[in-house]
Enzyme design. Sequence first.
Site, PDB file in Angstrom:
ATOM      1  CE  LYS A  11      -3.882  -2.279   2.286  1.00 27.60           C
ATOM      2  NZ  LYS A  11      -4.942  -2.150   3.317  1.00 27.60           N
ATOM      3  CE1 TYR A  51      -9.437  -2.761   0.602  1.00 31.47           C
ATOM      4  CE2 TYR A  51      -8.524  -0.902  -0.582  1.00 31.47           C
ATOM      5  CZ  TYR A  51      -8.355  -2.037   0.185  1.00 31.47           C
ATOM      6  OH  TYR A  51      -7.087  -2.448   0.537  1.00 31.47           O
ATOM      7  CG  ASN A 114      -3.560  -2.414   6.709  1.00 25.85           C
ATOM      8  OD1 ASN A 114      -3.455  -2.014   5.549  1.00 25.85           O
ATOM      9  ND2 ASN A 114      -4.503  -3.264   7.079  1.00 25.85           N
ATOM     10  CG  HIS A 117      -5.480  -6.274   0.091  1.00 33.18           C
ATOM     11  ND1 HIS A 117      -6.641  -6.183   0.826  1.00 33.18           N
ATOM     12  CD2 HIS A 117      -5.721  -7.178  -0.890  1.00 33.18           C
ATOM     13  CE1 HIS A 117      -7.555  -6.983   0.289  1.00 33.18           C
ATOM     14  NE2 HIS A 117      -7.012  -7.595  -0.752  1.00 33.18           N
ATOM     15  CD  GLU A 128      -9.065  -9.009  -3.136  1.00 36.46           C
ATOM     16  OE1 GLU A 128      -9.884  -8.680  -2.261  1.00 36.46           O
ATOM     17  OE2 GLU A 128      -7.946  -9.508  -2.855  1.00 36.46           O
TER      18      GLU A 128
END
Length: 139
Positions: A11, A51, A114, A117, A128
Amino acid sequence: MNTNITFSMIKPDAVRNNYIGKILTQMTEAGFMIKAMKLTELTVSQARAFYEVHKERPFYNDLVEFMTSGPVVALLLEKDNAIEDFRTLIGSTDPSKADKGTIREKYAESIQNNAVHGSDSDENAVIESDFFFSRLERV
Ligand code: CMP
């Protein structure tokens, strides 16, 4: 269905903090083979779509803003038991609760920022990875 693949993204926080190399090393040393990889930047509509399952959550708009704040590295990874083993490798969503030595414990900034993913099911790994990679971009 057990496809032995998972989809991951490094990310924007981890890219900004220059952790791409360290994170890829931890993934490959854990036995994950890279089957597709790209550095890219999500548009707002792409981040919203990726998302979409979280669209009713209070953090959705902030998450979209964060995910479009800089480049990400999209990854298709292969290993036996990929989904479960990858989730163990990255640790809990909230890095303050992640086990010591996990990618999020080492490199994440917060529950939102974070670092990585990881798909939560075989079905989502396919959805995805299809979102990011064409057939030609995979080995
Ligand atoms: P990820 O595994 O990519 O899936 C959904 C993302 O939403 C998650 O990682 C975090 O980046 C973010 N997220 C999940 N829960 C929260 C929360 N409680 N507050 C803020 N962001 C969250």
